[in-house]
Enzyme design. Structure first.
Site, mmCIF file in Angstrom:
data_model
loop_
_atom_site.group_PDB
_atom_site.id
_atom_site.type_symbol
_atom_site.label_atom_id
_atom_site.label_comp_id
_atom_site.label_asym_id
_atom_site.label_seq_id
_atom_site.Cartn_x
_atom_site.Cartn_y
_atom_site.Cartn_z
ATOM 1 N N LEU A 1 -3.698 8.894 4.319
ATOM 2 C CA LEU A 1 -2.800 8.898 3.170
ATOM 3 C C LEU A 1 -1.524 9.635 3.541
ATOM 4 O O LEU A 1 -0.410 9.227 3.207
ATOM 5 C CB LEU A 1 -3.478 9.572 1.977
ATOM 6 C CG LEU A 1 -4.796 8.942 1.514
ATOM 7 C CD1 LEU A 1 -5.336 9.662 0.295
ATOM 8 C CD2 LEU A 1 -4.601 7.481 1.186
ATOM 9 N N GLY B 1 0.840 -1.198 0.000
ATOM 10 C CA GLY B 1 0.000 0.000 0.000
ATOM 11 C C GLY B 1 0.865 1.234 0.000
ATOM 12 O O GLY B 1 2.060 1.182 -0.313
ATOM 13 N N LEU B 2 0.260 2.364 0.359
ATOM 14 C CA LEU B 2 1.011 3.611 0.346
ATOM 15 C C LEU B 2 2.288 3.496 1.161
ATOM 16 O O LEU B 2 3.368 3.874 0.722
ATOM 17 C CB LEU B 2 0.152 4.740 0.911
ATOM 18 C CG LEU B 2 -0.939 5.259 0.003
ATOM 19 C CD1 LEU B 2 -1.685 6.385 0.680
ATOM 20 C CD2 LEU B 2 -0.357 5.744 -1.305
ATOM 21 N N ARG C 1 -15.097 12.626 12.243
ATOM 22 C CA ARG C 1 -15.858 11.439 11.899
ATOM 23 C C ARG C 1 -16.549 10.797 13.095
ATOM 24 O O ARG C 1 -17.702 10.387 13.004
ATOM 25 C CB ARG C 1 -14.919 10.417 11.256
ATOM 26 C CG ARG C 1 -14.465 10.906 9.914
ATOM 27 C CD ARG C 1 -13.414 10.016 9.325
ATOM 28 N NE ARG C 1 -13.110 10.501 7.973
ATOM 29 C CZ ARG C 1 -12.211 9.939 7.183
ATOM 30 N NH1 ARG C 1 -11.515 8.905 7.594
ATOM 31 N NH2 ARG C 1 -12.000 10.424 5.981
ATOM 32 N N GLU D 1 -1.075 2.256 8.395
ATOM 33 C CA GLU D 1 -2.191 1.915 9.288
ATOM 34 C C GLU D 1 -1.829 0.763 10.225
ATOM 35 O O GLU D 1 -2.428 0.609 11.290
ATOM 36 C CB GLU D 1 -3.435 1.556 8.459
ATOM 37 C CG GLU D 1 -4.703 1.433 9.290
ATOM 38 C CD GLU D 1 -5.950 1.047 8.483
ATOM 39 O OE1 GLU D 1 -5.879 1.087 7.238
ATOM 40 O OE2 GLU D 1 -6.972 0.714 9.096
ATOM 41 N N ARG E 1 -9.068 9.359 13.780
ATOM 42 C CA ARG E 1 -8.279 9.922 12.697
ATOM 43 C C ARG E 1 -9.097 10.956 11.948
ATOM 44 O O ARG E 1 -10.264 10.741 11.660
ATOM 45 C CB ARG E 1 -7.837 8.824 11.736
ATOM 46 C CG ARG E 1 -7.013 9.340 10.576
ATOM 47 C CD ARG E 1 -6.500 8.208 9.715
ATOM 48 N NE ARG E 1 -7.546 7.469 9.027
ATOM 49 C CZ ARG E 1 -8.211 7.916 7.977
ATOM 50 N NH1 ARG E 1 -7.954 9.103 7.482
ATOM 51 N NH2 ARG E 1 -9.135 7.179 7.404
#
Lengths: 246, 225, 646
Positions: free
Chosen positions: C449, C43-44, C338, C433, C443
């Site tokens: 990202l 992943g990233l 969130r 993560e 978060r």
């Protein structure tokens, strides 16, 4: 809803495959195609049979892992979607659905509906990048990029590498995929520097891996889940000719 | 550059350039053919034929023309074979994707046009070279191997040949309907403003030129005394 | 095992990272060639780390379970990536980004790490632009920004609704370049199943080739986990189907501490659940909250009528709608963080105002934005998201409001790491993560990202050298040594054990049951009782799993059932640890909401005097209670306060 499924089963890359027929019932129309296959696999596991292998991961249309050639169309009978975004409401109750793996010399079948698409990675490794190391980079706003170009680059960069273009092309050509990579970088000042070398190497690799040629049928554009345009292929041609003569 | 001619893209470019050159040739050819219709016992037509068969520039162009045909055909066949090889085992359900219809059958229409071309050459060009002989019989006796006028009239007044000719022109039209605009795409010409115009011109060309050719046998079948 | 030492450099906050970099040990180019690094995950974080390490000259082996490194689930991130560029001249700064992130995380993240994250955020944007990431631009050709939850500045860079994809492809390109250069060796469809420890240091992994089923041994002077989060413990989440916690869980069982496992992020804007066959939840980008307004009916009878289908949402008058976020949080409105937005949605639905057939949905309405800006502008901004929604739900969001409901999205918890991103096992690093480090208890949008790429491009390539510099004399260890043999043996035994149960129930059926327990009892709201029950129920389910699971096929072939079984076996243990952590943390903070601890207005009530620490759990053996270690968080630069978005 009830369906008859004819699914390509193949034990391994080297073994011979065949179609198997399965019945599946009580499928909700809100169910996605892959969720329908999940339910089939539950049935098979219940009978101690081997479940049908198919590639899938994100199930939201972006990872590019799901494939499946459904009733003569990659990603099924809808446009601008991947198989995981196909819903059973697109079918009629009682339909027979034929499910085949992507078929191309460059995409050998590994098992059932799972194919090996690493050919795409190999093409990308030939030059679908900008040769910059981490760090020592100018400010992000140092080079302005016209919005029009940047938007076109984004259109091309949307490619998810699923291989539907190859699967649907009568020539199993990877031209749309290669052109999306080439176009995206050729349109940006950052990618322009290596444009000639990039296009030459990527096309050579594409040919070497056994993909077919483009006959401008437009099937790839019609089936691309990200609706990447044929104009990218024209740009690929231009980039290639320029690179060849200069 | 050395890889250019063997690369998939290079092959396509050559095919499309050769194809467009052939398109130009077709227009010239049609122009001469239409002279058959002038009601002068073929006088103008003969002048034109004489010019085309003797002029030194045309002779040079003829070499290019043959080159164009050869390149277009040979590259077309090579590309097609490679394309077939790219999918060794096919699908059980045939493709249902939205595509331009004629593009799928280029090799098939191409083969028909090739057969037509072979017969056409045997009927005219090879006669001139003395390789073949003109059709026996017919209403107009052929005077010499350069008498294309009578050879043409003899053929076109034969219903079987005319129908064959008509059918071939339909297939030529099918071939051209895809070929013309496809050649531009292959040359890298794809523009939101201009491509639709090219497509439009291509469609007109693909209909008008074969229709022009096809009109001649129709004329000779139904309207020629 | 090791003590908790966070290794935060001395000195003022703003100088810590600079000080660290200028005093750390480095490895010279000739020695880099002699050192092997294993990176798990593409992943990233994984791809950026592997490519950066490859560029430096290390020998890298990278692994992913997917068919290509480009499939990693970072690709699904839609909204954007934060950076403190202040291109908009709206008052942004490194400090403000740092502050927002700490505050957004409800004061449960480590100051020094977060500051470093904010510091390198700007370089990430530069790096990505240089790689050819087609970020959105303004007509003048400069980069465009938008705003995201929890911030009052516009600092989010984006590439349509596909920012994660574009950033991942940027990292994928960098990775491909190194693969071509021969510095990185790619192993796709190859899943790590065990960590190999030699003399107390991480020295390799055992993996399974998913195509042939062959068990492989790989050596590395250091091992980097970039394996993502464990949201799939809930079965239904926005994670990819294959996202799993097995690598993280195996290293936990080998001695790496697990930090804050109960901190799970529930994302407020997902497409609601519609049936029990459902396999996954689809996220609608948080960016939609820039222009969408969230509401439910004011009157219960209207909500009931809508659920029955006798009333359409568009028929409801403005004064009958309850824009509850705007009502409760006038300052941030629909752009509250969130966790706050999710809880508010749950509160309304629990109170009987929910819509949709299940009553577990609220509206996200664009009608006022369409009236204000025109359909064209909305289409430009969110066109692809609207299209995606329509494909799934079969309703046109331009005409009728979208329905959304919270769903499990991200896990702030993860492998405990120190300032150097090293776990408690020397030589084992965790990035992205997979680690716990930067987001505290919640978060902020567009920060994942940022963290993944910060770790991979700009942090790990430095800190790992500090460790490897001591290893330049260590020759490559043969994979025939006992440590490797043993690791392989334990993997093979685990597989054999699973295959030989031949029980009655499928792997998925257990996973769904686990997911239900987790969602109901350790989900958006937790209580002492629910967590206690969850622990007992998970234990029982786990026992049943090992008695009655059915894994078809054989281990020597492409066998997704076996892959799932191995993953679910680990989830069944991790779930219990999450419940344990949630039970012990007797406060509410960020994504962790214990119903017993809330203010009169229903907001999360932290207990800073007792719980301002990272819970780092230490494995003590099968069926043993894990040991709780505490890393006390010290805030020297920020005044800890109750989060206020009103």
């Amino acid at each position: 809803m009830n369906f008859t499924l004819k699914i390509w089963r193949q034990e391994s890359a080297s073994s011979k495959g065949r179609f198997e027929t399965y019945k599946i019932s009580n499928i909700s129309d809100e169910c996605s195609f892959l969720e329908m296959l999940d339910q089939l696999n539950e049935q098979l596991v219940d009978k101690f049979d081997k479940p049908v292998c198919f590639d899938h991961d994100c199930r939201e249309g972006i990872c590019g892992m799901c494939s499946l050639y459904i009733n003569g169309r990659p990603h099924g009978n809808d446009s601008g979607i991947t198989t995981c975004q196909l819903h059973m409401r697109r079918f009629k109750d009682g339909d027979t659905i034929v499910i085949e793996p992507w078929r191309a010399k460059a995409f050998p079948i590994l098992k059932d509906l799972v194919v090996d698409r690493s050919a795409f990675d190999k093409i990308a490794q030939e030059g679908a990048y900008v040769s910059v190391n981490t760090g020592g980079i100018p400010d992000g706003n140092a080079i302005p990029v016209p919005k029009v170009k940047s938007d076109l680059a984004m259109d091309a960069a949307a490619c998810i590498g699923c291989g539907a273009c190859v699967a649907t092309c009568k020539n199993a050509s990877a031209m749309l995929f290669v052109s999306a990579n080439v176009s995206h970088l050729a349109l940006l000042p950052q990618g322009k520097i290596e444009a000639k070398e990039r296009v030459t190497k990527m096309v050579a690799k594409m040919d070497e891996l056994g993909f077919g040629n483009c006959t401008n049928t437009g099937a790839c554009e019609a089936e691309c889940p990200k609706e990447i345009k044929l104009s990218n292929i024209a740009r690929l041609f231009r980039e290639y000719y320029v690179a060849s003569i200069s | 550059m050395s890889n250019f001619f063997t690369s998939s893209l290079g092959k396509k470019l050559i095919m499309s350039l050769a194809g467009l050159f052939l398109c130009v040739f077709l227009v010239v050819h049609l122009g001469i053919n239409l002279l058959l219709l002038s009601n002068d016992k073929g006088e103008v037509f003969r002048v034109a034929v004489h010019f085309m068969t003797t002029n030194i520039l045309i002779k040079i162009m003829e070499i290019f023309l043959f080159g164009g045909f050869l390149l277009h055909i040979i590259y077309g066949v090579i590309v097609q074979i490679r394309n077939w090889m790219a999918r060794p085992s096919g699908y059980a359900v045939s493709n249902n994707s939205q595509t331009s219809f004629f593009s799928k059958y280029m090799i098939h229409t191409g083969v028909i046009i090739f057969i037509f071309l072979a017969i056409h050459m045997a009927n005219f060009y090879f006669v001139k070279l003395g390789i073949t002989t003109p059709l026996e019989g017919g209403s107009n006796p052929v005077q010499d191997t350069h008498d294309f006028y009578n050879m043409a009239i003899n053929l076109f007044t034969t219903p079987a040949y005319s129908i064959f000719y008509l059918v071939c022109m339909i297939f030529l039209s099918f071939h051209l309907l895809h070929a013309f605009q496809s050649a531009f795409q292959t040359m890298g010409v794809n523009h939101p403003k201009y491509s639709p115009i090219i497509k439009w011109i291509g469609n007109i060309y693909a209909i008008v030129v074969p229709a022009g050719f096809a009109f001649i046998p129709v004329y000779f079948l139904f309207f020629y005394n | 095992m090791s003590e908790i030492k966070s290794k935060i450099p001395q000195g003022p906050l703003a100088d810590k990272w600079t000080t660290y970099k200028s005093t750390q040990n480095l490895v010279n180019p000739a020695n880099k060639r002699k050192l092997d690094v294993i990176v798990v995950g593409t992943g990233l974080a994984g791809a950026s780390a592997a490519s950066s390490l490859g560029e430096l000259g290390f020998n890298v082996k990278i692994f992913c379970y997917q068919d290509s490194p480009r499939r990693a689930h970072s690709i699904a991130a839609q909204g954007g990536i934060n950076a403190a560029k202040n291109y908009q001249n709206d008052g942004d700064s490194v400090y403000r980004l740092f502050y927002d992130t700490i505050k957004g995380g409800d004061y449960r993240a480590r100051e020094a790490n977060v500051y470093r994250l904010a510091e390198v955020s700007n370089s990430i944007i530069d790096q990505c632009v240089a790689q050819g990431v087609p970020f959105a631009r303004e007509y003048g050709g400069l980069l465009d920004n938008r705003s995201f939850g929890g911030a009052q500045v516009s600092r989010t860079f984006y590439a349509r609704g596909q920012t994660g994809q574009q950033l991942l492809l940027g990292a994928y390109r960098a990775l491909n370049r190194q693969i071509k250069a021969g510095t990185v060796e790619m192993h796709n469809r190859d899943e790590m199943l065990e960590l190999v420890i030699v003399d107390g240091k991480a020295r390799g992994i055992v993996s399974r080739n998913l195509v042939t089923g062959q068990i492989e041994r790989h050596f590395g002077h250091a091992v980097v986990l970039a394996t993502g989060g464990y949201g799939n413990v809930f079965f239904l989440s926005t994670n990819a189907m294959g996202s799993n916690a097995s690598a993280a869980w195996q290293v936990y069982k080998k001695g790496a501490f697990f930090g804050n496992p109960c901190f799970t992020q529930i994302h407020p804007t997902c497409i609601p659940v519609h049936g029990d066959y459902q396999s996954k939840l689809t996220l609608m980008s948080e960016s939609l909250r820039n222009d969408g307004r969230i509401w439910v009916p004011k009157k219960k009878e209207d909500a009931e009528a809508i659920r029955k289908g006798t009333l359409k949402p568009t028929q409801l008058k403005e004064e009958d709608r309850d824009y509850y976020l705007e009502r409760r949080y006038p300052a941030f409105g629909n752009l509250v963080p969130r966790d706050v937005a999710s809880r508010a949605a749950k509160e309304r639905c629990d109170a009987g105002f929910g819509v949709g057939t299940t009553g577990l949905a609220v509206y996200l309405d664009f009608s006022s934005a369409i009236n204000r800006l025109g359909k064209k502008v909305i289409e430009e901004r969110y066109g692809n998201l609207f299209q995606m929604y329509e494909k799934i739900v079969d309703e046109n969001p331009y005409e009728t409001p979208m329905m959304i409901y919270p769903a499990v999205h991200y896990t702030m918890g993860g492998i405990w790491v120190d300032y150097e991103l090293q776990t408690t096992i020397p030589g084992l690093f965790a990035i992205g993560e997979a680690n716990f480090s930067d987001h505290g208890a919640n978060r902020l949008g567009a920060s994942a990202l940022m963290q993944g790429l910060a770790d991979g491009y700009f942090v790990l390539p430095y800190t790992i050298q500090n460790y490897l510099s001591a290893d330049i004399r260590t020759p490559r260890i043969s994979t025939d040594t006992p440590a490797f043999q043993e690791a392989e043996k334990s993997v093979k035994e685990r597989i054999q054990r699973l295959m030989s149960i031949r029980g009655k129930h499928s792997v998925d059926s257990f996973h769904k049951k686990l997911g239900k327990i987790m969602w109901d009892k350790v989900g958006m709201a937790r209580t002492k009782q629910s967590c206690t029950e969850a622990i007992t129920e998970i234990q029982a389910l786990r026992a049943e799993f090992w008695k009655d699971v059915r894994v078809t096929g054989t281990p020597d072939e492409l066998n997704p059932e076996l892959e799932k079984a191995l993953r679910v076996a680990d989830f069944l243990e991790l779930g219990e640890l999450m419940a344990r952590d949630a039970l012990h943390r007797e406060e509410s903070c960020g994504g962790h909401f214990r119903e017993e601890y809330q203010t009169e207005e229903g907001e999360a009530k932290r207990d800073d005097s007792d719980f301002m620490y990272v819970a780092a759990w230490e494995y003590k053996g099968e069926n043993e209670e894990p040991k709780l270690n505490k890393e006390v968080l010290e805030y020297e630069n920020i005044k800890v306060a109750q989060r206020n978005y009103k």
